[in-house]
Scaffold this motif. Structure first.
Motif, mmCIF file in Angstrom:
data_model
loop_
_atom_site.group_PDB
_atom_site.id
_atom_site.type_symbol
_atom_site.label_atom_id
_atom_site.label_comp_id
_atom_site.label_asym_id
_atom_site.label_seq_id
_atom_site.Cartn_x
_atom_site.Cartn_y
_atom_site.Cartn_z
ATOM 1 N N SER A 45 21.082 16.768 54.799
ATOM 2 C CA SER A 45 20.781 15.438 55.351
ATOM 3 C C SER A 45 19.535 15.475 56.222
ATOM 4 N N SER A 46 19.422 16.520 57.042
ATOM 5 C CA SER A 46 18.285 16.640 57.942
ATOM 6 C C SER A 46 16.978 16.830 57.173
ATOM 7 N N VAL A 47 16.975 17.736 56.198
ATOM 8 C CA VAL A 47 15.769 17.981 55.397
ATOM 9 C C VAL A 47 15.382 16.725 54.630
ATOM 10 N N THR A 48 16.377 16.027 54.090
ATOM 11 C CA THR A 48 16.098 14.796 53.353
ATOM 12 C C THR A 48 15.389 13.775 54.230
ATOM 13 N N GLN A 49 15.816 13.689 55.491
ATOM 14 C CA GLN A 49 15.169 12.745 56.404
ATOM 15 C C GLN A 49 13.735 13.164 56.717
ATOM 16 N N PHE A 50 13.518 14.453 56.862
ATOM 17 C CA PHE A 50 12.148 14.916 57.106
ATOM 18 C C PHE A 50 11.263 14.684 55.884
ATOM 19 N N ILE A 51 11.808 14.878 54.697
ATOM 20 C CA ILE A 51 11.055 14.590 53.484
ATOM 21 C C ILE A 51 10.698 13.113 53.428
ATOM 22 N N SER A 52 11.616 12.276 53.906
ATOM 23 C CA SER A 52 11.373 10.834 53.869
ATOM 24 C C SER A 52 10.244 10.409 54.803
ATOM 25 N N ALA A 97 -0.428 14.031 46.166
ATOM 26 C CA ALA A 97 -0.994 15.311 46.603
ATOM 27 C C ALA A 97 -0.685 15.559 48.079
ATOM 28 N N CYS A 98 -0.753 14.502 48.891
ATOM 29 C CA CYS A 98 -0.443 14.640 50.320
ATOM 30 C C CYS A 98 1.027 15.014 50.525
ATOM 31 N N ILE A 99 1.913 14.399 49.737
ATOM 32 C CA ILE A 99 3.337 14.705 49.845
ATOM 33 C C ILE A 99 3.598 16.158 49.479
ATOM 34 N N PHE A 100 2.905 16.647 48.450
ATOM 35 C CA PHE A 100 3.063 18.051 48.045
ATOM 36 C C PHE A 100 2.672 18.994 49.177
ATOM 37 N N LEU A 101 1.536 18.743 49.808
ATOM 38 C CA LEU A 101 1.076 19.604 50.901
ATOM 39 C C LEU A 101 2.047 19.546 52.079
ATOM 40 N N TYR A 102 2.546 18.347 52.391
ATOM 41 C CA TYR A 102 3.495 18.195 53.489
ATOM 42 C C TYR A 102 4.793 18.952 53.206
ATOM 43 N N THR A 103 5.259 18.885 51.960
ATOM 44 C CA THR A 103 6.499 19.564 51.588
ATOM 45 C C THR A 103 6.383 21.073 51.750
ATOM 46 N N VAL A 104 5.264 21.618 51.311
ATOM 47 C CA VAL A 104 5.039 23.063 51.456
ATOM 48 C C VAL A 104 4.987 23.446 52.935
ATOM 49 N N PHE A 124 13.813 27.644 52.455
ATOM 50 C CA PHE A 124 12.470 27.337 51.943
ATOM 51 C C PHE A 124 12.572 26.676 50.569
ATOM 52 N N LEU A 125 13.352 27.261 49.674
ATOM 53 C CA LEU A 125 13.511 26.716 48.327
ATOM 54 C C LEU A 125 14.193 25.352 48.349
ATOM 55 N N LEU A 126 15.173 25.193 49.249
ATOM 56 C CA LEU A 126 15.873 23.914 49.345
ATOM 57 C C LEU A 126 14.919 22.786 49.723
ATOM 58 N N VAL A 127 14.036 23.047 50.675
ATOM 59 C CA VAL A 127 13.052 22.037 51.083
ATOM 60 C C VAL A 127 12.125 21.691 49.916
ATOM 61 N N ILE A 128 11.664 22.699 49.190
ATOM 62 C CA ILE A 128 10.770 22.462 48.052
ATOM 63 C C ILE A 128 11.456 21.602 46.996
ATOM 64 N N VAL A 129 12.689 21.956 46.680
ATOM 65 C CA VAL A 129 13.434 21.217 45.654
ATOM 66 C C VAL A 129 13.625 19.756 46.061
ATOM 67 N N LEU A 130 14.005 19.521 47.300
ATOM 68 C CA LEU A 130 14.214 18.147 47.765
ATOM 69 C C LEU A 130 12.904 17.369 47.816
ATOM 70 N N GLY A 131 11.800 18.073 48.042
ATOM 71 C CA GLY A 131 10.502 17.411 48.095
ATOM 72 C C GLY A 131 9.974 16.992 46.737
ATOM 73 N N VAL A 132 10.361 17.705 45.684
ATOM 74 C CA VAL A 132 9.871 17.397 44.339
ATOM 75 C C VAL A 132 10.247 15.973 43.926
ATOM 76 N N SER A 133 11.417 15.525 44.314
ATOM 77 C CA SER A 133 11.860 14.174 43.968
ATOM 78 C C SER A 133 10.922 13.117 44.546
ATOM 79 N N ALA A 134 10.523 13.282 45.807
ATOM 80 C CA ALA A 134 9.607 12.323 46.443
ATOM 81 C C ALA A 134 8.242 12.343 45.774
#
Length: 505
Positions: A45-52, A97-104, A124-134
């Motif tokens: 939930s926390s990572v999802t909010q940061f991705i958002s 492209a900006c979202i990709f850099l932010y996710t990494v 690390f992998l969990l954050v990357i995976v959740l970021g791919v959707s955005a």
């Protein structure tokens, strides 16, 4: 498509989507908490909010694009529609492209500062995976979604969301039973989510036959900077609580918050998705300069908004804590019983939903720049009060900050709409609030005083929920019928008219 048929179909599919989301949401988070633990669920939930947070990067553009589509789509101007489409598409590629850099960047830093219970590599992998959707949504999906929304065909995207939700839930249940890792589970759900933008993209290409312009017109989106304030306010509405809890409380409290948010958030999203479609209706009326029609229909929509919002949320207030107790009855690693927090957040979301009409009219009229101060004020109140109060009152303090922010938003949006767009008398607004709030609060008081709900199974819960919904509905509608009989008759006639088949325009 005739606008009344479009509104009805959009509302029905939105309602169905929320029912499906509610059912699937009951199943999946509980399985994740039970199988992986509250800390892992809180981390997701926390990572999802940061991705958002990435929604802030493109949120101003999204609002500006939606408004820019209303005029050309309502007038069937293919050239202008194409110009808006391809201009905004170029911007979304940059944002991807900006979202990709932010996710990494987030993937490297998040595991260092938050105790997630996972290894650094897994987090690390969990954050990357959740970021791919955005990233994929920005790159492939959102522009097509906005175009169909402006054309009152939001039901297409909603239907695809329903399909993806069901598939994801079924696949996730199977994978959890196979005891796969949380990273594999989330990776599969991301892959399934690609169905929606792929199908929607094919539809838009065939349906609208857009023409690639010789050059982009940046002036079309000149309000995108001002619309950023709306995006910030919406982000604060959706995410600040989670982020504040992440930084100021143990991460397991994010799981406590997310379980409660599933309940009041599902109801809020249900109401917003049904009533949010009115923005497209108002937008087309304003684009065609149908001012008299807008003045006649707006009070009806406003009354409908208040009645629907109060019925759903007062029912939720009666049952949210017994439901959470039942939902988490075998979980002992966090304190999920939070009745005061639950009531405060339900009142906050009720305040937000009851004022949706005002915000929808402002957005439909394109008064984005003029209302920046409202959005910034709401965000500042929410953040400042939540940070101040969380240390003393914990999760309840976060709820108080949210409620105060929504009260400010409601009052400010109403007075702006009244002064600059369309006048609805303050006396009528106050009366409609009282006829919805007073009977609901009376029921809430009586239930708290004389009834103690405690459930040992979901069958009894849903039977009680239906009974509570019926009592609340009859009470609120009954009181409103006494004071707003003519308006309710008009609501009935409006709904009856929408059921009649009409030719496409």
């Amino acid at each position: 498509m005739d606008r009344t048929r479009g509104l009805l179909l959009n509302s029905l599919t939105s309602f169905l989507q929320q029912v499906v989301a509610l059912i699937c949401g009951l199943i999946l988070p509980r399985l994740i908490i039970g199988h992986y633990g509250s800390t892992v669920n809180g981390t997701i939930s926390s990572v999802t909010q940061f991705i958002s947070l990435t929604s802030l990067i493109q949120g101003g553009l999204t609002s500006a694009v939606r408004v820019a589509f209303y005029g050309p789509v309502s007038n069937h101007d293919v050239d202008k529609t194409s110009e808006v489409y391809y201009t905004s598409k170029r911007y979304y590629r940059i944002f991807s492209a900006c979202i990709f850099l932010y996710t990494v960047f987030l993937a490297f830093l998040y595991p260092k500062f938050v105790d997630t219970g996972l290894t650094y590599y897994d987090c690390f992998l969990l954050v990357i995976v959740l970021g791919v959707s955005a990233i994929s949504d920005s790159l492939f999906g959102i522009i097509n979604q906005l175009l169909t929304y402006a054309d009152q065909r939001a039901y297409l995207n909603t239907s695809l969301v329903i399909l993806v939700t069901v598939i994801n839930t079924v696949v996730s249940v199977v994978l959890i039973r196979e005891d796969v890792s949380i990273i594999v589970l989330k990776a599969v759900t991301v892959i399934v989510s690609f169905i929606r933008p792929a199908v929607l993209g094919v539809y838009v290409k065939k349906q609208y036959r857009l023409i690639h312009p010789k050059k982009v017109n940046h002036d079309l989106l000149k309000q995108s900077g001002a619309a950023l304030s709306k995006s910030i306010a919406y982000f604060v509405h959706m995410n600040t609580d989670n982020i504040v809890i992440t930084f100021f409380m143990p991460v397991k409290w994010v799981s406590v918050y997310s379980v409660h948010k599933f309940v009041f958030g599902s109801i809020s999203t249900l109401i917003s998705s049904i009533l949010g479609n009115t923005e497209a209706v108002f937008g087309q009326m304003i684009a065609r300069k149908e001012n008299d029609r807008l003045k006649d229909t707006l009070p009806i929509y406003d009354l409908m908004t208040k009645i629907i919002s109060s019925i759903f949320f007062f029912t939720t207030m009666v049952l949210i804590t017994p439901f959470v107790d039942l939902y988490t009855n075998t979980i002992t690693d966090a304190q999920y019983h939070q009745p005061v927090f639950a009531i405060i957040m339900c009142f906050a979301e009720l305040t937000y939903c009851m004022s949706l009409t005002y915000n929808n009219v402002i957005m439909a009229a394109g008064h984005i720049r003029e209302t920046q101060w409202i959005s910034y004020g709401e965000a500042i109140i929410n953040v400042v009060l939540s940070v101040i109060l969380v240390n003393r009152y914990g999760i309840v303090g976060v709820g108080i900050g949210t409620l105060a922010a929504f009260i400010f938003n409601t009052v400010a949006n109403y007075f702006y709409m009244k002064q600059h767009i369309i006048n609805i008398r303050g006396k009528d607004i106050a009366g409609s609030y009282l006829t919805c709030l007073l009977p609901g609060m009376a029921i809430l008081f009586l239930c708290g005083r004389f009834i103690r709900f405690s459930f040992h199974g979901y069958v009894m819960f849903f039977i009680s929920a239906f009974a509570a919904f019926l009592v609340v509905s009859l009470s609120i509608i009954g009181v409103n019928f006494i004071f707003y009989k003519d308006e309710l008759i008009m609501v009935y006639r409006t709904i009856k008219e929408r059921r009649k088949p009409k030719r496409s325009e």
